[in-house]
Scaffold this motif. Structure first.
Motif, PDB file in Angstrom:
ATOM      1  N   ILE A 197       0.082 -88.795  -5.150  1.00 17.41           N
ATOM      2  CA  ILE A 197       1.068 -89.435  -6.025  1.00 17.41           C
ATOM      3  C   ILE A 197       1.889 -90.449  -5.239  1.00 17.41           C
TER       4      ILE A 197
ATOM      5  N   ARG B 110       0.336 -84.294  -4.205  1.00 14.22           N
ATOM      6  CA  ARG B 110       0.972 -83.755  -5.407  1.00 14.22           C
ATOM      7  C   ARG B 110       1.466 -82.326  -5.188  1.00 14.22           C
TER       8      ARG B 110
ATOM      9  N   GLU C 138       7.379 -87.952  -8.838  1.00 14.07           N
ATOM     10  CA  GLU C 138       6.484 -89.099  -8.835  1.00 14.07           C
ATOM     11  C   GLU C 138       7.245 -90.387  -9.144  1.00 14.07           C
TER      12      GLU C 138
END
Length: 333
Positions: free
Chosen positions: A267, A277, A283
């Motif tokens: 991300i 992630r 994010e």
């Protein structure tokens, strides 16, 4: 005249095998290093053959560059099939002569020091005679041992038991077994199960298709995604594409961009930084999406947007104000 730090059973075998050997005698072996005994025995064996047999051995196994049966046959004036038959007989005679005594004991010592993989250079430091060119054969001792014994192979300077391909396969399997989900394993973990010196171990691992990055090994760094994942996994913190490219020695970070955007396990957490992630970081989103997420169905305090937005995106408060007063948003100062 012992085999260095080899196990006692190998040293004991030197004396036992010498008494059993019918090819040589104790008289010339006294005081001679064990590897030199093996070298002299192979020279003696070679000298016992006829001129034609010596030429065949030289062309096939010695410095004759491992010529084909057909080419050897043409050189000595017989058919390819006849050369095959002669070589079978010669191999049988040689194998019977070296089945006990100094040659078989040298091979046992080599296996002890190099199994499953080592280098000719390392073994030659223990047994300098391995590099000596044998009379008649006109090739170093290690090469003659290689062609006469199919229980190990020498390729690209590596001594492998039983073969180069088999050792590479076992190394790949070991890396896959020890690696985490991103193909990363500690280099020390590999060192613990290997006797190969560090510099040689790095070369071997890289020759097997893996990569050594600092104190870690990446088992299968064949794609941009695997390289990004491994770099993040090794460092343990967010990185820019430029930083990831530097770790891998890649000239253009842009070659990693598509992979970073398309892989779900990676991300973007800021304008320039990427993370795994699984780390649970927030994010990255656009400024407009950020404002929308804070406003929701009602409203948001402008000062709070300025404080969070300028830190998150590295822009001025006026930029945040500009986005907050356009499109679907309206400011009530």
């Amino acid at each position: 005249d012992r085999y260095g730090d080899a196990p006692a059973y190998i040293n004991e075998a030197v004396d036992t095998a010498s008494s059993l050997s019918t090819t040589t005698s104790q008289s010339w072996a006294i005081g001679i290093p064990p590897a030199e005994r093996a070298a002299r025995l192979l020279e003696t064996i070679f000298a016992q053959f006829s001129d034609r047999e010596q030429e065949i051995l030289y062309r096939r196994y010695g410095a004759g560059h491992e010529e084909t049966l057909e080419r050897i046959g043409h050189a000595v004036g017989v058919t390819r099939e006849r050369i095959r038959q002669i070589l079978l007989a010669l191999d049988s005679t040689i194998n019977a002569s070296i089945s006990c005594g100094p040659v078989v004991n040298l091979l046992a010592a080599m296996r002890y020091h190099a199994y499953p993989v080592g280098t000719v250079e390392e073994l030659s430091q223990k047994y300098p005679e391995l590099g000596r060119t044998l009379a008649g054969w006109e090739a170093p001792l290690w090469k003659i041992l290689d062609v006469l014994d199919n229980r190990f192979a020498v390729e690209q300077g590596w001594v492998c038991f039983p073969s180069f391909e088999d050792c590479q396969k076992k190394t790949t399997e070991l890396l896959d077994e020890k690696a985490d989900r991103y193909g990363v394993v500690s280099f020390q973990d590999i060192q613990r199960v290997s006797h190969v010196p560090e510099d040689d171990l790095v070369k071997w691992i890289e020759g097997c298709g893996a990569a050594v990055i600092g104190d870690h090994v990446v088992a299968n760094p064949t794609t941009a995604v695997s390289r990004i994942q491994a770099a993040l996994d090794i460092t343990g913190h967010p990185l820019s594409l430029d930083e990831i490219a530097h770790i891998w020695g890649i000239g253009q970070a842009r070659s990693l961009a598509n992979a970073a955007y398309s892989e779900d396990s990676i991300i973007r957490i800021s304008k320039t930084k990427y993370a795994l992630r699984e780390w649970g970081l927030e994010e990255f989103i656009s400024i407009r999406d950020f404002i929308g997420s804070r406003v929701g169905d009602e409203s948001a305090d402008l000062d709070d947007l300025f404080s969070e937005g300028t830190t998150k995106f590295g822009v001025s408060a006026s930029s945040i104000r500009s986005y907050a007063s356009s499109g679907e948003f309206r400011l009530d100062d």
